[in-house]
Write a protein that holds these residues in place. Structure first.
Motif, mmCIF file in Angstrom:
data_model
loop_
_atom_site.group_PDB
_atom_site.id
_atom_site.type_symbol
_atom_site.label_atom_id
_atom_site.label_comp_id
_atom_site.label_asym_id
_atom_site.label_seq_id
_atom_site.Cartn_x
_atom_site.Cartn_y
_atom_site.Cartn_z
ATOM 1 N N LEU A 196 -1.370 8.209 5.244
ATOM 2 C CA LEU A 196 -0.486 7.800 4.164
ATOM 3 C C LEU A 196 -0.890 6.417 3.676
ATOM 4 O O LEU A 196 -1.356 5.597 4.464
ATOM 5 C CB LEU A 196 0.960 7.739 4.660
ATOM 6 N N PRO A 197 -0.695 6.169 2.384
ATOM 7 C CA PRO A 197 -0.950 4.802 1.903
ATOM 8 C C PRO A 197 -0.015 3.826 2.616
ATOM 9 O O PRO A 197 1.052 4.205 3.086
ATOM 10 C CB PRO A 197 -0.610 4.884 0.417
ATOM 11 N N ALA A 198 -0.418 2.581 2.666
ATOM 12 C CA ALA A 198 0.424 1.561 3.301
ATOM 13 C C ALA A 198 1.742 1.439 2.550
ATOM 14 O O ALA A 198 1.771 1.368 1.330
ATOM 15 C CB ALA A 198 -0.305 0.224 3.297
ATOM 16 N N VAL A 199 2.832 1.454 3.296
ATOM 17 C CA VAL A 199 4.171 1.357 2.712
ATOM 18 C C VAL A 199 4.717 -0.029 3.028
ATOM 19 O O VAL A 199 5.070 -0.321 4.166
ATOM 20 C CB VAL A 199 5.092 2.468 3.273
ATOM 21 N N THR A 200 4.767 -0.888 2.004
ATOM 22 C CA THR A 200 5.181 -2.267 2.224
ATOM 23 C C THR A 200 6.327 -2.717 1.329
ATOM 24 O O THR A 200 6.961 -3.724 1.611
ATOM 25 C CB THR A 200 4.001 -3.220 1.982
ATOM 26 N N SER A 204 5.475 1.172 -3.202
ATOM 27 C CA SER A 204 4.591 1.875 -2.270
ATOM 28 C C SER A 204 5.366 2.900 -1.439
ATOM 29 O O SER A 204 4.812 3.925 -1.039
ATOM 30 C CB SER A 204 3.841 0.899 -1.365
ATOM 31 N N TYR A 205 6.653 2.657 -1.187
ATOM 32 C CA TYR A 205 7.467 3.632 -0.467
ATOM 33 C C TYR A 205 7.659 4.891 -1.312
ATOM 34 O O TYR A 205 7.495 6.006 -0.831
ATOM 35 C CB TYR A 205 8.810 3.029 -0.084
ATOM 36 N N GLU A 240 5.686 5.904 -3.713
ATOM 37 C CA GLU A 240 4.376 6.556 -3.768
ATOM 38 C C GLU A 240 4.067 7.289 -2.469
ATOM 39 O O GLU A 240 3.478 8.371 -2.476
ATOM 40 C CB GLU A 240 3.291 5.523 -4.074
ATOM 41 N N GLY A 241 4.457 6.707 -1.327
ATOM 42 C CA GLY A 241 4.230 7.353 -0.034
ATOM 43 C C GLY A 241 5.009 8.651 0.103
ATOM 44 O O GLY A 241 4.499 9.641 0.625
ATOM 45 N N TYR A 278 3.303 11.172 -2.230
ATOM 46 C CA TYR A 278 2.019 11.550 -1.652
ATOM 47 C C TYR A 278 2.204 12.563 -0.513
ATOM 48 O O TYR A 278 1.497 13.566 -0.442
ATOM 49 C CB TYR A 278 1.307 10.297 -1.146
ATOM 50 N N ALA A 279 3.148 12.291 0.363
ATOM 51 C CA ALA A 279 3.386 13.184 1.512
ATOM 52 C C ALA A 279 3.800 14.578 1.036
ATOM 53 O O ALA A 279 3.371 15.589 1.593
ATOM 54 C CB ALA A 279 4.460 12.588 2.422
ATOM 55 N N PRO A 315 7.238 8.987 5.035
ATOM 56 C CA PRO A 315 7.147 7.676 5.691
ATOM 57 C C PRO A 315 8.533 7.068 5.893
ATOM 58 O O PRO A 315 9.484 7.405 5.187
ATOM 59 C CB PRO A 315 6.337 6.847 4.688
#
Length: 120
Positions: free
Chosen positions: A29-33, A37-38, A40-41, A44-45, A99
Motif C-alpha cells: 500500500l502507498p504510505a498513509v500519512t 494519502s489515507y 488514496e490508500g 487503492y486497496a 489501511p
C-alpha cells in the motif's frame, strides 16, 4: 471419440476460474500519512480486489463506507449507480485489506467516506 470430448468438457468445467492477481503478491500500500494519502490508500486497496474493471467501462457507482478506528469496514451502502458495478465494488471493499488511519484526526474526518467508481 465422444467419450474423449465429454471427458474434456467435464474436466474443463472443474477448473476454477482465477483472477490474474491471485498468482502474485499485491504491491505494498502507498504510505498513509495524512488525509489525502489515507483516502488514496483506501481506494487503492479496493481497486486491487476489483475484478474485471473493463466490463464496467462507462458505468458509475457511488458507495459509502463506514470505518472503525482501525480502518476496518463496519458498513457499506450503495448510494447510486449501476447495480452490477456497485455489487462488484462492494465485494472488492469487503475483501480489501484497508489501511489504518494515520491519526485520530484523520479517522474523525474519514469514518464515513464516499467513493466513486467509474472505470475508464
Amino acid at each position: 471419440m465422444r467419450l474423449i470430448l465429454i471427458t474434456l468438457f467435464l474436466l474443463a468445467g472443474c477448473t476454477p476460474i482465477k483472477h490474474p492477481r491471485t498468482h502474485g503478491t499485491p504491491p505494498p500500500l502507498p504510505a498513509v500519512t495524512d488525509l489525502k494519502s489515507y483516502y488514496e490508500g483506501i481506494f487503492y486497496a479496493i481497486q486491487w480486489e476489483f475484478y474485471d474493471p473493463d466490463h464496467f467501462i462507462g458505468k458509475r457507482c457511488e458507495m459509502r463506507l463506514d470505518l472503525d478506528d482501525k480502518g476496518q469496514l463496519t458498513g457499506i451502502h450503495n448510494m447510486t449507480g449501476d447495480l452490477g458495478l456497485c455489487e462488484a465494488a462492494m465485494y472488492a471493499a469487503q475483501h480489501a485489506a484497508l489501511p489504518a488511519p494515520p491519526s485520530v484526526e484523520v479517522y474523525e474526518k474519514m469514518k464515513t467516506v464516499v467513493l466513486v467508481f467509474a472505470p475508464e
